[in-house]
Each structure stands twice: as structure tokens, then as C-alpha cells.
Design a protein around this motif. Structure first.
Motif, short mmCIF file in Angstrom:
data_model
loop_
_atom_site.label_atom_id
_atom_site.label_comp_id
_atom_site.label_asym_id
_atom_site.label_seq_id
_atom_site.Cartn_x
_atom_site.Cartn_y
_atom_site.Cartn_z
N VAL A 135 -1.96 -5.16 -3.37
CA VAL A 135 -2.95 -5.12 -2.29
C VAL A 135 -4.16 -4.30 -2.72
O VAL A 135 -4.07 -3.36 -3.52
CB VAL A 135 -2.34 -4.54 -0.99
N ASP A 136 -5.30 -4.66 -2.16
CA ASP A 136 -6.58 -4.11 -2.61
C ASP A 136 -6.63 -2.57 -2.54
O ASP A 136 -7.21 -1.92 -3.41
CB ASP A 136 -7.70 -4.70 -1.74
N ALA A 137 -6.00 -1.99 -1.53
CA ALA A 137 -6.11 -0.55 -1.31
C ALA A 137 -5.59 0.26 -2.50
O ALA A 137 -6.07 1.39 -2.73
CB ALA A 137 -5.35 -0.15 -0.04
N ILE A 138 -4.65 -0.26 -3.25
CA ILE A 138 -4.09 0.49 -4.39
C ILE A 138 -4.20 -0.28 -5.70
O ILE A 138 -3.63 0.13 -6.71
CB ILE A 138 -2.61 0.86 -4.13
N TYR A 139 -4.93 -1.39 -5.70
CA TYR A 139 -4.97 -2.25 -6.88
C TYR A 139 -5.44 -1.49 -8.12
O TYR A 139 -4.80 -1.54 -9.18
CB TYR A 139 -5.87 -3.47 -6.64
N GLY A 172 11.66 -13.05 -6.76
CA GLY A 172 10.45 -12.29 -6.47
C GLY A 172 10.83 -10.87 -6.13
O GLY A 172 12.01 -10.52 -6.07
N GLY A 173 9.83 -10.04 -5.91
CA GLY A 173 10.09 -8.64 -5.61
C GLY A 173 9.08 -8.08 -4.63
O GLY A 173 7.97 -8.60 -4.48
N ILE A 174 9.48 -7.00 -3.97
CA ILE A 174 8.60 -6.28 -3.04
C ILE A 174 8.73 -4.81 -3.33
O ILE A 174 9.84 -4.25 -3.32
CB ILE A 174 8.96 -6.56 -1.57
N MET A 175 7.61 -4.14 -3.58
CA MET A 175 7.57 -2.70 -3.82
C MET A 175 6.98 -2.02 -2.59
O MET A 175 5.79 -2.21 -2.27
CB MET A 175 6.71 -2.38 -5.05
N THR A 176 7.79 -1.25 -1.87
CA THR A 176 7.35 -0.57 -0.66
C THR A 176 8.36 0.51 -0.29
O THR A 176 9.54 0.41 -0.64
CB THR A 176 7.22 -1.56 0.52
N LYS A 177 7.91 1.52 0.45
CA LYS A 177 8.83 2.54 0.96
C LYS A 177 9.49 2.10 2.27
O LYS A 177 10.47 2.72 2.69
CB LYS A 177 8.08 3.85 1.16
N ASP A 178 8.95 1.06 2.88
CA ASP A 178 9.48 0.58 4.15
C ASP A 178 10.45 -0.57 3.88
O ASP A 178 10.07 -1.75 3.90
CB ASP A 178 8.33 0.12 5.04
N GLU A 217 0.81 -1.22 0.00
CA GLU A 217 0.00 0.00 0.00
C GLU A 217 0.84 1.27 0.00
O GLU A 217 0.44 2.29 -0.57
CB GLU A 217 -0.93 -0.01 1.21
N ASP A 218 2.02 1.23 0.60
CA ASP A 218 2.83 2.44 0.70
C ASP A 218 3.82 2.58 -0.46
O ASP A 218 4.70 3.45 -0.43
CB ASP A 218 3.59 2.47 2.03
#
Length: 459
Positions: A274-278, A392-398, A242-243
Motif C-alpha cells: 500500500v502507498d502509505a508504506i511503499y 498468496g500472502g497478507i502481511m498485517t498485525k490485524d 499499512e500496519d
């Protein structure tokens, strides 16, 4: 069995060259000559072997334009990406040459009673590599340089459609000072390949390819009690949290799906958002994929070139159709184009669920699968809901959270955070589950095919 192999330019469909398949007698001579060269090479000090490997890297740079053009003609990758591939190959040579003396240095350990134990890293013999077409130089360099600097001989069966690239690599290796016969690019049939796996002088086998091919080669090697390294396919998941920076995530995910025409084992293939930004991500991603332009890979205007072979394009299109019949929704692309060459458009599917090829299998081309997740936990569940486990990958600011997710929960051999990556010489490369076993790069690959010899001085 055909006694020739013909290569075809996937951009035009025109014939490039024809090569004669080795006779069984000539193949036996090749094995014997590689073994003979190995018997001398194994006794060459690792520092001297490193000098030769370093020279191979320099020779690759010197002939980059020539090799890159041939690679693009044989398999259709963008010419600039062929140049990047050769740069990576040269970097692998440099890294291996620099690290090998320390990696193979003998070790000494104290043992009970005040005696001494010694550990030596001894080459095992001739290593046989079966390699795919999608990175015509890198796939070969990745396994062969590690085996050669360890002191082994190397035999290569390259994919038939990039036969010329394999032949040129042998020429470059030998011109750089590698003893003649030690490394050989063989033009052989599948039956001859099977015979090599069980040959007494072949001591190790490595394959990069599909999980189906890995099972067959792994079984044959196990029957002959041969060590194997298998780097197989995957359907890598990229999780968008989401972030995440949406614009940056879209750019990364487009590049991750379309680099090398989408024909990459470690390409981003499933995009779990995630659903919040899909909806926001989906809309931006589809618009970006619509702008991906197919064209002549030798030019400067194309974003992707053709697929490497007609049958590969046909297979990919069938996977798209089967996914649509299984309930997926087409958001862009998905149409077989007219005209010369084996082009396929950048394609996006959503409503991708288990049972569809886009969810379960590897789509080896520019086709992306969008999957909606309820939240972070659901996204990770979906990512790991796969028989594969390469990357695999992860897209996040955290990034700290991403590191924890990657370390504790991502069931893959590699994870990229806020970026898409291929291979880095000093980082291990390989997977788990149906993506295979063993590691290449990072110093690990150099020790896959060595005898870790224990010698104890008892008095």
C-alpha cells in the motif's frame, strides 16, 4: 527420439549420469506389472498398507543424506533445503499412515424404507504422475503416497534432469516393503508419456507443471475420459498492509521469493504494497535482496544456488528484459553472470504493470515484482488481477482482518498470513483458475483417485 537421458550438475555444468530410455515393449511390461501388483495391493487391508507407507517414511529418513546430496547435484537447491524436503516427505508418509484407516473406513447411512446404504472407498487402478524437477523428492512423494495408500498402483515420469532422484525413490520404496512393480519411476520420452495417458490400464493422471503443460495433459486425459489432478504454476501475490511489521515483512518476502532458488510454484512473486508504506518497504526489501548471496549449494555460505538448467535461466532473463522494455524499473540484479553454472542474481523490479511478464506470468527464479497499491482494496484488486490462483500472502498485525480478507476476497487455493509456507501434510494444497484443480494433502489427496462406491441393501 534420443534413446538416452543425460543429467547435468547446474552448479558446474558437468555431466552427472546417463540413463537409457525404455523401449516401447519395456514400457508396456512396466504398465502390466504395475497393474498386476495393484490387483493384489488393492485387497491388502488399509492398516497393512499404512504400515508399508510408514516404513517408507523411515527409509527416507535413513537415506536422507544420500538422497539430499543427489537432489542438490541434479537441480541446484541448497543442501540444507534438500534435507528439509526429505523431512517433509517423511512427515507426509507418517500423516498418511496415521489418517488412512479412518479416511477409508466404510460408512453406513440410513435410506428410505428402513434399508441400509453403504459407502466404500475403492482404489481405481494405476495412476500416472508427471512431475517437475524443482522438488525432486517432494513432488513424487506428494502424489504417490496418497495414491499408494488408497490402494492404487503408481507410474512416474519424473523431469529428465532429476532422473536419478526418481530412480532412487523407487529403490527406497521397494526396500521399505512396497511390492515390486507397484511403483515405478519410468525413463521415457514425451511421446511415450502421451501413450500412457490413453493406456487402458491407466485410470488417473496427475501433473505438476506449467499451465501450458496442464492444458495439454488435461486435454489428452479428457479425450480418454481419465480423472485428472493438475497443480500448475502461479504468480502469487503478497499484500503488505499499512500496519505490517516492516522488518518482519521484508524478511518473509525475501525468503518467500528466494527459497529453493526462487523455483517454487507457491513462491511469493508479486509484492503489492500500500502507498502509505511503499517507499519504506521497497528500500528495505531491495537492500535485503542485494545481500542474497549466490554460491555452491553444497556449501554453507550460499543463500541461493544455481537455476536448475541453462534454458530456464535464459527464459527468466528474457522475461526480465521484456518487463524492462515494457516500462519496469530495475532496482537490483538483472545481470547475467559470467562463470560456470547457471546462476542468476536476486533481482527486484518496480513499476510493474499489466502487459509485462513480471505482472502477467510466472517468473520461476529469484526475481521479485514490486507493485504500489493505493490502499487495501486496491491491493486486493491487484492481487486477484491474475489468471493464476495458487497461493498468496497478507502481511498485517490485524490477523482477524487478514482472515476475513483471505476467506472472502483472496481468489486462491491457499493464503499465508504473516509468513511464507510451502506444504503442510494436514492442510490441503492446490489452486484455482489457471493454477489447476484438485487437492493434495490434508486427507483430500488420498481420495482424489478412488471410486466412492455406493451400495444399497434393499431388503
Amino acid at each position: 527420439m534420443s534413446d538416452t537421458i543425460t543429467t547435468v550438475n547446474p552448479t558446474t555444468g558437468e555431466t552427472l549420469d546417463t540413463y537409457n530410455v525404455l523401449s516401447n515393449a519395456a514400457l508396456e511390461d512396466a504398465v502390466q506389472s504395475s497393474h498386476k501388483a495393484f490387483l493384489e495391493w488393492r485387497l491388502t487391508p488399509v492398516e497393512d498398507r499404512a504400515k508399508v507407507i510408514k516404513s517408507i517414511g523411515a527409509a527416507l529418513r535413513d537415506r536422507k543424506d544420500e538422497l539430499a546430496e543427489l537432489m542438490t547435484k541434479e537441480m541446484g537447491k541448497l543442501l540444507k533445503q534438500s534435507h528439509q524436503e526429505i523431512d517433509l516427505c517423511a512427515a507426509i508418509c507418517d500423516y498418511s499412515a496415521a489418517e488412512a484407516p479412518a479416511a477409508f473406513a466404510p460408512e453406513e447411512r440410513d435410506i428410505e424404507g428402513g434399508e441400509k446404504g453403504h459407502i466404500f472407498y475403492s482404489p481405481i487402478g494405476v495412476v500416472y504422475g508427471i512431475q517437475p524437477w524443482n522438488f525432486p523428492a517432494y513432488q513424487v512423494v506428494r502424489f504417490s503416497i496418497a495414491s499408494l495408500i488408497a490402494g492404487n498402483g503408481v507410474l512416474l515420469k519424473h523431469a529428465s534432469n532429476v532422473t536419478g532422484s526418481g530412480q532412487m525413490l523407487q529403490e527406497i520404496y521397494e526396500a521399505a516393503g512396497l511390492p515390486k512393480g507397484l511403483f515405478q519411476a519410468l525413463v521415457i520420452s514425451h511421446d511415450q508419456s502421451d501413450s500412457l495417458i490413453s493406456h487402458d490400464l491407466v485410470r488417473g493422471v496427475t501433473l505438476t507443471g506449467s499451465d501450458g503443460a496442464g492444458r495439454k495433459v488435461g486435454t489428452k486425459a479428457a479425450e480418454a475420459v481419465k480423472k485428472t489432478v493438475l497443480e500448475l504454476g502461479s504468480n502469487d501475490a503478497y499484500i503488505v498492509l499499512e500496519d505490517a511489521d516492516i522488518e518482519a515483512a521484508v524478511q518473509t518476502c525475501v525468503n518467500g521469493r528466494t527459497y529453493n532458488n526462487g523455483e517454487t510454484c507457491i513462491a511469493a512473486k508479486r509484492f503489492i504494497v500500500v502507498d502509505a508504506i511503499y517507499d519504506q518497504f521497497r528500500d528495505a526489501y531491495v537492500e535485503a535482496m542485494k545481500r542474497v548471496t549466490p554460491g555452491d549449494p553444497m556449501g554453507e555460505d550460499a543463500d541461493i544456488g544455481p537455476m536448475a538448467r541453462k534454458d530456464l535461466r535464459d527464459d527468466l532473463h528474457q522475461q526480465v528484459k521484456d518487463s524492462l522494455e515494457g516500462g519496469a524499473k530495475l532496482l537490483c540484479g538483472g545481470e547475467m553472470p559470467d562463470g560456470d553454472g547457471f546462476f542468476y542474481p536476486a533481482t527486484v523490479l518496480e513499476n510493474v504493470t499489466p502487459g509485462q511478464p513480471a505482472y502477467d506470468d510466472e517468473l520461476f527464479g529469484p526475481v521479485a515484482a514490486l507493485i504500489r497499491a493505493q490502499d487495501e482494496d486496491d491491493a486486493m484488486r491487484i492481487a486477484n488481477d491474475s489468471r493464476f490462483g495458487l497461493g498468496g500472502g497478507i502481511m498485517t498485525k490485524d490477523t482477524e482482518k487478514a482472515l476475513a480478507l483471505a476467506r472472502d476476497h483472496f481468489d486462491t487455493g491457499m493464503v499465508f498470513i504473516n509468513g511464507f509456507g510451502l506444504a503442510i501434510p494436514n492442510m490441503p494444497f492446490g489452486g484455482v483458475k489457471d493454477s489447476g484443480y484438485g487437492r493434495e494433502h490434508g486427507g483430500f489427496g488420498m481420495k482424489e483417485f478412488v471410486n466412492v462406491k455406493s451400495v444399497m441393501v434393499m431388503s
